[in-house]
Enzyme design. Sequence first.
Site, PDB file in Angstrom:
ATOM      1  N   SER A 425       0.828  -1.207   0.000  1.00 51.15           N
ATOM      2  CA  SER A 425       0.000   0.000   0.000  1.00 51.15           C
ATOM      3  C   SER A 425       0.862   1.256   0.000  1.00 51.15           C
ATOM      4  O   SER A 425       0.349   2.346  -0.207  1.00 51.15           O
ATOM      5  CB  SER A 425      -0.942  -0.001   1.204  1.00 51.15           C
ATOM      6  OG  SER A 425      -0.229  -0.255   2.369  1.00 51.15           O
ATOM      7  N   HIS A 446      -3.469  -3.541  -5.957  1.00 44.50           N
ATOM      8  CA  HIS A 446      -3.731  -3.022  -4.611  1.00 44.50           C
ATOM      9  C   HIS A 446      -5.209  -3.124  -4.252  1.00 44.50           C
ATOM     10  O   HIS A 446      -6.038  -2.366  -4.743  1.00 44.50           O
ATOM     11  CB  HIS A 446      -3.249  -1.557  -4.544  1.00 44.50           C
ATOM     12  CG  HIS A 446      -3.364  -0.954  -3.184  1.00 44.50           C
ATOM     13  ND1 HIS A 446      -3.645   0.373  -2.978  1.00 44.50           N
ATOM     14  CD2 HIS A 446      -3.232  -1.494  -1.955  1.00 44.50           C
ATOM     15  CE1 HIS A 446      -3.681   0.615  -1.681  1.00 44.50           C
ATOM     16  NE2 HIS A 446      -3.438  -0.502  -1.050  1.00 44.50           N
ATOM     17  N   GLU A 458      -6.699  -1.055  -7.366  1.00 44.05           N
ATOM     18  CA  GLU A 458      -5.760  -0.246  -8.139  1.00 44.05           C
ATOM     19  C   GLU A 458      -4.721  -1.164  -8.783  1.00 44.05           C
ATOM     20  O   GLU A 458      -4.139  -2.013  -8.107  1.00 44.05           O
ATOM     21  CB  GLU A 458      -5.051   0.765  -7.222  1.00 44.05           C
ATOM     22  CG  GLU A 458      -5.996   1.827  -6.680  1.00 44.05           C
ATOM     23  CD  GLU A 458      -5.338   2.755  -5.656  1.00 44.05           C
ATOM     24  OE1 GLU A 458      -5.789   3.901  -5.528  1.00 44.05           O
ATOM     25  OE2 GLU A 458      -4.378   2.334  -4.975  1.00 44.05           O
TER      26      GLU A 458
HETATM   27  P1  NAI Z   1      -0.663  -8.952   8.021  1.00 45.25           P
HETATM   28  O1  NAI Z   1       0.398  -8.608   8.994  1.00 45.25           O
HETATM   29  O2  NAI Z   1      -2.033  -9.152   8.498  1.00 45.25           O
HETATM   30  O3  NAI Z   1      -0.236 -10.260   7.226  1.00 45.25           O
HETATM   31  C1  NAI Z   1       1.024 -10.502   6.693  1.00 45.25           C
HETATM   32  C2  NAI Z   1       1.240 -11.999   6.628  1.00 45.25           C
HETATM   33  O4  NAI Z   1       2.408 -12.261   5.891  1.00 45.25           O
HETATM   34  C3  NAI Z   1       1.428 -12.659   7.983  1.00 45.25           C
HETATM   35  O5  NAI Z   1       0.502 -13.723   8.101  1.00 45.25           O
HETATM   36  C4  NAI Z   1       2.855 -13.168   7.971  1.00 45.25           C
HETATM   37  O6  NAI Z   1       2.996 -14.412   8.658  1.00 45.25           O
HETATM   38  C5  NAI Z   1       3.098 -13.344   6.497  1.00 45.25           C
HETATM   39  N1  NAI Z   1       4.491 -13.275   6.090  1.00 45.25           N
HETATM   40  C6  NAI Z   1       5.439 -12.389   6.485  1.00 45.25           C
HETATM   41  N2  NAI Z   1       6.595 -12.621   5.822  1.00 45.25           N
HETATM   42  C7  NAI Z   1       6.353 -13.648   4.970  1.00 45.25           C
HETATM   43  C8  NAI Z   1       7.160 -14.335   4.023  1.00 45.25           C
HETATM   44  N3  NAI Z   1       8.411 -14.004   3.795  1.00 45.25           N
HETATM   45  N4  NAI Z   1       6.594 -15.339   3.349  1.00 45.25           N
HETATM   46  C9  NAI Z   1       5.322 -15.692   3.553  1.00 45.25           C
HETATM   47  N5  NAI Z   1       4.518 -15.071   4.442  1.00 45.25           N
HETATM   48  C10 NAI Z   1       5.030 -14.065   5.140  1.00 45.25           C
HETATM   49  O7  NAI Z   1      -0.592  -7.823   6.912  1.00 45.25           O
HETATM   50  P2  NAI Z   1      -1.739  -7.238   5.972  1.00 45.25           P
HETATM   51  O8  NAI Z   1      -2.432  -6.164   6.677  1.00 45.25           O
HETATM   52  O9  NAI Z   1      -2.502  -8.352   5.414  1.00 45.25           O
HETATM   53  O10 NAI Z   1      -0.879  -6.549   4.834  1.00 45.25           O
HETATM   54  C11 NAI Z   1      -0.226  -7.293   3.838  1.00 45.25           C
HETATM   55  C12 NAI Z   1       0.168  -6.365   2.698  1.00 45.25           C
HETATM   56  O11 NAI Z   1      -1.010  -5.758   2.176  1.00 45.25           O
HETATM   57  C13 NAI Z   1       1.073  -5.222   3.077  1.00 45.25           C
HETATM   58  O12 NAI Z   1       1.955  -4.972   2.022  1.00 45.25           O
HETATM   59  C14 NAI Z   1       0.116  -4.041   3.266  1.00 45.25           C
HETATM   60  O13 NAI Z   1       0.729  -2.808   3.030  1.00 45.25           O
HETATM   61  C15 NAI Z   1      -0.879  -4.339   2.202  1.00 45.25           C
HETATM   62  N6  NAI Z   1      -2.209  -3.769   2.408  1.00 45.25           N
HETATM   63  C16 NAI Z   1      -2.807  -3.784   3.631  1.00 45.25           C
HETATM   64  C17 NAI Z   1      -4.068  -3.246   3.805  1.00 45.25           C
HETATM   65  C18 NAI Z   1      -4.749  -3.299   5.143  1.00 45.25           C
HETATM   66  O14 NAI Z   1      -5.766  -2.599   5.331  1.00 45.25           O
HETATM   67  N7  NAI Z   1      -4.287  -4.088   6.088  1.00 45.25           N
HETATM   68  C19 NAI Z   1      -4.805  -2.637   2.692  1.00 45.25           C
HETATM   69  C20 NAI Z   1      -4.120  -2.745   1.420  1.00 45.25           C
HETATM   70  C21 NAI Z   1      -2.862  -3.256   1.312  1.00 45.25           C
END
Ligand code: NAI
Length: 668
Positions: A425, A446, A458
């Site tokens: 994001s 996105h 996006e």
């Molecule tokens: P989150 O922290 O809930 O989930 C991330 C997951 O990735 C965790 O389950 C973790 O165990 C896993 N992980 C970390 N390193 C890893 C690796 N090397 N290989 C495999 N799995 C791995 O994060 P969230 O909120 O789901 O965000 C994920 C992405 O989405 C980020 O880039 C964030 O910027 C983006 N994003 C988040 C939004 C939100 O509202 N939370 C909205 C739009 C985009």
Amino acid sequence: MIDVSTLRDWRFSIDMQGIAWAVFDREGESQNSLGQRPLEELAMIIERVDEGARDKSIRGLVFMSGKEKGFIVGADVREFEKLADERQVADSIAQVNGYLDRLERLPIPVVCCIHGFCLGGGLELALACHWRIATRDDATRIGFPEVKLGLFPGFNGTVRSIRQAGAFSAMPLMLTGSFIRATAARGMGLIDELVPSPLNLRWAARKAIERKRKSKPAGGWRALTRMWPARGLLASKFRSETAKKVREEHYPSPFRLIDLFETHAGNLDGMKVAETRAFAPLMVGETSKNLRRVFKLSEMMKAQTPKGLAFKPLRVHVIGAGVMGADIAGWCVASGMEVSLQDVSAEQIAKGIAAQKKLFNRKFRTKPQRDAALARLIADPKGANIGRADVVIEAIVEKLEVKQNLFKSIEARLKPGAVLATNTSSIMIEEIAAPLADPSRLIGIHFFNPVAQLPLVEVIRGAQTREEEVGKGCAFVAAIDKFPLIVKSSPGFLVNRVLAPYMMAAMQRVERGEAKEKIDEAARTFGMPMGPVELADTVGLDVCAHVGKILNLGPGGPTKLDEMVAAGKLGKKSGEGFYVWKDGKPEKAEPETPYDKFELERLGRELVDPLIREAQRVRDEKIVESGDLVDAGVIFGTGFAPFRGGPLHFAANEQRSNVEVLRRTAAE
Ligand code: NAI
């Protein structure tokens, strides 16, 4: 005799048994809609059948669709703009209503065969027929979506649906614009007969004509629903239910429909005339014009997918099973794809998969369908399926190095031609792509949180990205029934960039002591789905603070927002932010004296100002291809008051009317 051999949008034939078949197959279009030419040709068909009925060469008329996908999706929205004033609207409607009345009065049986979508004007045509047969198929959907365009049915559909189904069923269908299945429509009385598949339609129609079938208007208690006093009671019930969902000053059409019903439903012939009188002002009114604009913008977004692209995504691999990854995986599965879900934590994968059951229960009616969906979503802790996927989406922690390392480690395993995407994001696509052997391959896809609710996605084009990959990204987004918007890689992309200054300005007002409840109410008065303070709490204050830093917003020192984040007050998810949250709802203090309406309007306009200005900058910097697409993105990504037609459109209209006022004052 009238010549029907030159029709372009209909195929007309009369068979050996004297049954006339009118097959609607609009020239050059994938779907049938009722535009001017098809309607004029319909009038010719009715004329021809009337002649045949009189000289006994035609015994019955059957309407069918020549399109594989559906019957009729409604009137042709593209032609609405040709009608400049109420008079033109009323004249053009009177003509069509004349055709339908004539159809209804034909002395021979008229049968309508329905498979797939039968909506709006299509349903109004069906209701003017004597007998309606629909397939029980899952694809068959019946409804009146007019209210979503700021209208209600105008080809006497209000009258005929109430006549056939009674007001208790017909009114909610028109007021909500929701689509129902054929079985439900049969239960209501809008459909008379069901058949298993399109293959059975012709035979069933022939039989209905042999037996001279004629649908009966609703009787018993259903007919009573349009009589006084039931009508008055129902009208106030509809009014209060509608008012819970929309405001009359923003969306007048459902309220005008209720007025129409209340005043005229006792006399259906009189109601026909009153329907046109009430419909015409809505059609030329600002709300409907803007909602039609939104409809066209949504079509424009879909058109960003290049035509003739051979890319057909079927398998998706999602890496990261957190908040976003798991829901992205679930959404893709619900759209029919096969998805493998990877995470460093097996527990996280299991949790993520289990969480999708709710979505599948909502999306699929039968247990076998739900089981099949669950079977399409597989846990893949080691990424064994990467090489089979058509689309690989990364949704892991928001850390540049971690993302770079992941992409480096999987690049060699990808299938040739597969889309490689990040859901980041806030990190620039170019930076994530830098260490790849082929950086031109990476795009951003996105999604917004919650994935199932927000229609916009996006598609981010990095400076290094190959154009073909952007097109494939759009095709994928369209294939999962979301609206793609191509955005240049730049801080905040589009949606976060326009939302952040709007939310930050509102939070600064709260810091200065303004009542958060009043701020939120003012934004809703403007037409936002939720106020900016409540939105900040919903998104998460940690996320807001992070986005604010990336975009360099704020006073440049620790703010109340930072203090709240440090104290663990993150908003809805932690139970407290600006508001205290109970059962998923913020606790709001009632004002001591009711807010002044004009004051709320003034404040609402002020609150959205930073959003509008930022949208203008995005357009000027060409972050998105056109101003129209900026409006589309902001409406579908933030819920910005759709009836205002988008932030740029709203600002331009406002400026135009200000100039108009100045000119008039100067003239006086
Ligand atoms: P989150 O922290 O809930 O989930 C991330 C997951 O990735 C965790 O389950 C973790 O165990 C896993 N992980 C970390 N390193 C890893 C690796 N090397 N290989 C495999 N799995 C791995 O994060 P969230 O909120 O789901 O965000 C994920 C992405 O989405 C980020 O880039 C964030 O910027 C983006 N994003 C988040 C939004 C939100 O509202 N939370 C909205 C739009 C985009």
